[in-house]
Design an enzyme around this catalytic site. Structure first.
Site, PDB file in Angstrom:
ATOM      1  CB  CYS A  42      -0.937  -0.015   1.204  1.00 25.45           C
ATOM      2  SG  CYS A  42      -1.853   1.521   1.376  1.00 25.45           S
ATOM      3  CB  CYS A  47      -3.213   2.458  -1.717  1.00 20.13           C
ATOM      4  SG  CYS A  47      -3.468   0.762  -1.242  1.00 20.13           S
ATOM      5  CE  LYS A  50      -4.709   3.979  -6.551  1.00 25.83           C
ATOM      6  NZ  LYS A  50      -5.196   2.643  -6.339  1.00 25.83           N
ATOM      7  CE1 TYR A 177     -10.875  -1.958  -6.817  1.00 26.54           C
ATOM      8  CE2 TYR A 177     -11.023  -4.230  -7.515  1.00 26.54           C
ATOM      9  CZ  TYR A 177     -11.480  -3.188  -6.742  1.00 26.54           C
ATOM     10  OH  TYR A 177     -12.524  -3.373  -5.891  1.00 26.54           O
ATOM     11  CD  GLU A 181      -6.859   1.971  -9.195  1.00 29.61           C
ATOM     12  OE1 GLU A 181      -7.837   2.099  -8.452  1.00 29.61           O
ATOM     13  OE2 GLU A 181      -5.734   1.622  -8.773  1.00 29.61           O
ATOM     14  CG  HIS A 434     -29.054  22.632  -5.935  1.00 32.58           C
ATOM     15  ND1 HIS A 434     -29.087  21.689  -6.935  1.00 32.58           N
ATOM     16  CD2 HIS A 434     -29.172  23.845  -6.550  1.00 32.58           C
ATOM     17  CE1 HIS A 434     -29.248  22.302  -8.100  1.00 32.58           C
ATOM     18  NE2 HIS A 434     -29.285  23.605  -7.892  1.00 32.58           N
ATOM     19  CD  GLU A 439     -28.606  18.539  -6.237  1.00 30.18           C
ATOM     20  OE1 GLU A 439     -29.636  18.949  -5.698  1.00 30.18           O
ATOM     21  OE2 GLU A 439     -27.840  19.267  -6.919  1.00 30.18           O
TER      22      GLU A 439
HETATM   23  P1  NDP Z   1      -7.795  -8.123 -10.520  1.00 23.96           P
HETATM   24  O1  NDP Z   1      -8.070  -9.466  -9.993  1.00 23.96           O
HETATM   25  O2  NDP Z   1      -8.672  -6.976 -10.165  1.00 23.96           O
HETATM   26  O3  NDP Z   1      -7.705  -8.191 -12.105  1.00 23.96           O
HETATM   27  C1  NDP Z   1      -6.874  -9.101 -12.741  1.00 23.96           C
HETATM   28  C2  NDP Z   1      -7.168  -9.042 -14.220  1.00 23.96           C
HETATM   29  O4  NDP Z   1      -6.251  -9.860 -14.910  1.00 23.96           O
HETATM   30  C3  NDP Z   1      -8.551  -9.543 -14.554  1.00 23.96           C
HETATM   31  O5  NDP Z   1      -9.076  -8.704 -15.550  1.00 23.96           O
HETATM   32  C4  NDP Z   1      -8.281 -10.953 -15.060  1.00 23.96           C
HETATM   33  O6  NDP Z   1      -9.205 -11.390 -16.014  1.00 23.96           O
HETATM   34  C5  NDP Z   1      -6.945 -10.783 -15.715  1.00 23.96           C
HETATM   35  N1  NDP Z   1      -6.164 -12.015 -15.746  1.00 23.96           N
HETATM   36  C6  NDP Z   1      -5.926 -12.860 -14.719  1.00 23.96           C
HETATM   37  N2  NDP Z   1      -5.152 -13.878 -15.106  1.00 23.96           N
HETATM   38  C7  NDP Z   1      -4.883 -13.687 -16.415  1.00 23.96           C
HETATM   39  C8  NDP Z   1      -4.147 -14.417 -17.379  1.00 23.96           C
HETATM   40  N3  NDP Z   1      -3.520 -15.528 -17.064  1.00 23.96           N
HETATM   41  N4  NDP Z   1      -4.101 -13.929 -18.645  1.00 23.96           N
HETATM   42  C9  NDP Z   1      -4.741 -12.791 -18.965  1.00 23.96           C
HETATM   43  N5  NDP Z   1      -5.467 -12.039 -18.080  1.00 23.96           N
HETATM   44  C10 NDP Z   1      -5.531 -12.498 -16.822  1.00 23.96           C
HETATM   45  O7  NDP Z   1      -6.276  -7.858 -10.122  1.00 23.96           O
HETATM   46  P2  NDP Z   1      -5.428  -6.531 -10.047  1.00 23.96           P
HETATM   47  O8  NDP Z   1      -4.016  -6.952 -10.146  1.00 23.96           O
HETATM   48  O9  NDP Z   1      -5.945  -5.503 -10.969  1.00 23.96           O
HETATM   49  O10 NDP Z   1      -5.681  -6.064  -8.552  1.00 23.96           O
HETATM   50  C11 NDP Z   1      -5.478  -6.997  -7.487  1.00 23.96           C
HETATM   51  C12 NDP Z   1      -6.339  -6.633  -6.332  1.00 23.96           C
HETATM   52  O11 NDP Z   1      -5.758  -5.527  -5.666  1.00 23.96           O
HETATM   53  C13 NDP Z   1      -7.740  -6.188  -6.693  1.00 23.96           C
HETATM   54  O12 NDP Z   1      -8.611  -7.256  -6.828  1.00 23.96           O
HETATM   55  C14 NDP Z   1      -8.098  -5.286  -5.567  1.00 23.96           C
HETATM   56  O13 NDP Z   1      -8.652  -6.057  -4.542  1.00 23.96           O
HETATM   57  C15 NDP Z   1      -6.766  -4.708  -5.158  1.00 23.96           C
HETATM   58  N6  NDP Z   1      -6.602  -3.341  -5.678  1.00 23.96           N
HETATM   59  C16 NDP Z   1      -7.437  -2.389  -5.220  1.00 23.96           C
HETATM   60  C17 NDP Z   1      -7.338  -1.106  -5.678  1.00 23.96           C
HETATM   61  C18 NDP Z   1      -8.277  -0.089  -5.147  1.00 23.96           C
HETATM   62  O14 NDP Z   1      -8.878  -0.323  -4.101  1.00 23.96           O
HETATM   63  N7  NDP Z   1      -8.472   1.034  -5.832  1.00 23.96           N
HETATM   64  C19 NDP Z   1      -6.347  -0.709  -6.665  1.00 23.96           C
HETATM   65  C20 NDP Z   1      -5.516  -1.813  -7.104  1.00 23.96           C
HETATM   66  C21 NDP Z   1      -5.655  -3.075  -6.623  1.00 23.96           C
HETATM   67  P3  NDP Z   1     -10.654 -11.955 -15.615  1.00 23.96           P
HETATM   68  O15 NDP Z   1     -11.474 -10.777 -15.244  1.00 23.96           O
HETATM   69  O16 NDP Z   1     -11.107 -12.609 -16.868  1.00 23.96           O
HETATM   70  O17 NDP Z   1     -10.437 -12.914 -14.504  1.00 23.96           O
END
Ligand code: NDP
Length: 457
Positions: A42, A47, A50, A177, A181, A434, A439
């Site tokens: 984080c 976080c 980022k 995410y 982002e 407002h 709102e």
């Molecule tokens: P996510 O799980 O959100 O997304 C991973 C993405 O990668 C999905 O779209 C997934 O596809 C794809 N994917 C997974 N495996 C493969 C593969 N082998 N080949 C191709 N595509 C693949 O992970 P992130 O790394 O984006 O984030 C991890 C976690 O960290 C989040 O779930 C969240 O909990 C946390 N986070 C929170 C943030 C916030 O609060 N603002 C910011 C950043 C991270 P599919 O959808 O098809 O499974």
């Protein structure tokens, strides 16, 4: 048996630091072992940096808009200056985290830990073995990189923060995410940005209106999306990275970033040998109180694979300390977690999506789409979306989904009401503020549409 410590925490990230600090405050003798930097994902490469980069990237939108309010802006951007400023801030936070641990008496040990038994760990560099009545595994997670030829030419979010220079173009694989982002960060900073995702639209699992709204927002910002394919190989014949896609097409990019999810950091920790059960994803399997299959070993945060979110890890760490060191058994409620995606436009969410809610019973859905006031002097057509999903019977609010400026801040506060079981009538009773975007949430009249017996009517 006499132990060296009451608690050894492995990992000084959000969950580990909170647990160690609280346990020390309750009088426990605590050691926190960290192999990298205090603060964890984080603070160091998640976080916090980022969000700083999100702020940096949003100026480009603001500069564009400024002209519609009469300003003339001549702007330029200096990446190394941002990286240096970010580094200064996270170093300050790192020191604050260390001090938060040390003030109540916890000891920070800079080394890698290997679990050698239910009450012992070995320091990998130092060689010493330390014992404790309890071990807390708070080692977090790391970016997952698909096993494809040339994967070493790609980067992850870990490296993205400290690139020596901005690439001319970037391909980001993933639709979660991190992908959206970073796509909006890079695009906002002037990098030609493309997302490649195996699904049909970003943010699988989010409400459909949020997904489509964000997709349109990405389009508006010139971010290309290549859907229903993936990256099958990378090569580096020259300066650019040459990408091969699933359909055999190849294209060069200045950089390629994997945002393909994160995996719990359990490998090579000695957990299984110590009898700790891991789940299929390799996460530490824990009960409501974060206790593993070995009674003296607990785990909190991303390494447990429950919800990979900092505030959740902090809460789990705190409740662990309450349960084990303050005779106050507390279990974290993971059911209503507000979450935000700091893309452009921003998304804030709490509760059920429309699709999920419709499977639970009859629901009413209220949707507002409008041009935010800040855009009305410009030619910008982007819409803000606010969506309220309520139970038909009694009007309890089941989900709130917001896309647009300020969504994260709004959802944090709406989350209080939703957690208290607020109904549509409670929202209606609140006098509108407002002019604001929020709102809209308290001025909905008739439902936009409803679901009866699982069908939209
Ligand atoms: P996510 O799980 O959100 O997304 C991973 C993405 O990668 C999905 O779209 C997934 O596809 C794809 N994917 C997974 N495996 C493969 C593969 N082998 N080949 C191709 N595509 C693949 O992970 P992130 O790394 O984006 O984030 C991890 C976690 O960290 C989040 O779930 C969240 O909990 C946390 N986070 C929170 C943030 C916030 O609060 N603002 C910011 C950043 C991270 P599919 O959808 O098809 O499974």
């Amino acid at each position: 048996m006499a132990f060296d410590y009451d608690l050894i925490v492995i990992g000084a990230g959000s969950g580990g630091v909170r647990a160690g600090r609280m346990a020390a405050t309750y009088g426990a003798r605590v050691a926190v072992i960290e192999e990298f930097r205090v603060g964890g994902t984080c603070v160091i490469r998640g976080c916090v940096p980022k969000k700083l980069y999100v702020y940096a990237s949003r100026f480009s939108d603001q500069f564009d808009l400024a002209e519609s309010f009469g300003w003339q802006v001549d702007a330029s951007f200096d990446w190394p200056r941002l990286v240096a400023a970010k580094e200064k801030e996270i170093s300050r936070l790192e020191a604050a985290y260390a001090s938060n641990l040390e003030k109540p008496g916890a000891e920070i040990i800079r080394d890698r830990a290997l679990v050698t038994g239910s009450n012992s760990v070995k320091l990998v560099s130092d060689g010493r073995e330390l014992t404790a009545k309890y071990l807390l595994v708070a080692t977090g997670a790391r970016p997952f990189i698909p096993d494809i030829p040339g994967a070493e030419y790609g980067i992850t979010s870990n490296e993205a923060f400290d690139l020596p220079e901005l690439p001319r173009s970037i391909l980001i694989e993933g639709g979660g995410y991190v992908a959206v982002e970073f796509a909006t960060i890079f695009a906002g900073l002037g990098v030609d940005t493309t997302i490649v995702y195996r699904g049909d639209c970003v943010l699988r699992g989010f409400d459909e209106d949020m997904r489509r709204g964000l997709d349109a927002g990405l389009e508006d910002r010139g971010i290309r999306r290549i859907y229903q394919t993936n990256v099958t190989a990378l090569a580096r014949p020259a300066d650019d990275v040459l990408v091969t896609f699933g359909d055999g097409v190849t294209a060069p990019f200045g950089a390629v970033m994997f945002a393909t999810g994160r995996r719990p950091n359990t490998e090579g920790l000695g957990l299984e040998a110590a009898g700790v059960r891991l789940d299929e994803a390799g996460a530490v399997a824990v009960d409501r109180f974060s206790q593993s299959s070995v009674p003296s070993i607990y785990a909190v945060g991303d390494v447990t694979g429950r919800a990979q979110l900092t505030p959740v890890a902090i809460r789990e760490g705190w409740y662990f300390a309450e349960t084990v060191f303050n005779d106050n058994a507390l279990a974290v409620d993971h059911s209503l977690i507000p979450t935000a995606v700091f893309a452009e436009p921003e998304i804030g969410v709490i509760g059920l999506t429309e699709t999920e809610a419709a499977t639970h019973g009859d629901i009413d859905v209220y949707v507002a789409r409008f041009r935010p006031m800040q855009n009305t002097l410009s030619t910008r057509t982007e819409r803000m979306i606010l969506k309220l999903i309520t139970e038909q019977d009694g009007g309890r609010v089941l989900g709130v989904h917001i896309l647009g400026a300020g969504a994260a801040e709004m959802i944090q506060l709406v989350g209080i009401a939703v957690g208290m079981g607020a109904t549509k009538a409670d929202f209606d009773r609140t006098i509108a503020l407002h002019p604001s975007a929020a709102e809209e949430l308290v001025t909905f009249k008739a439902p936009t549409y409803v679901y009866r017996d699982g069908r939209r009517v």
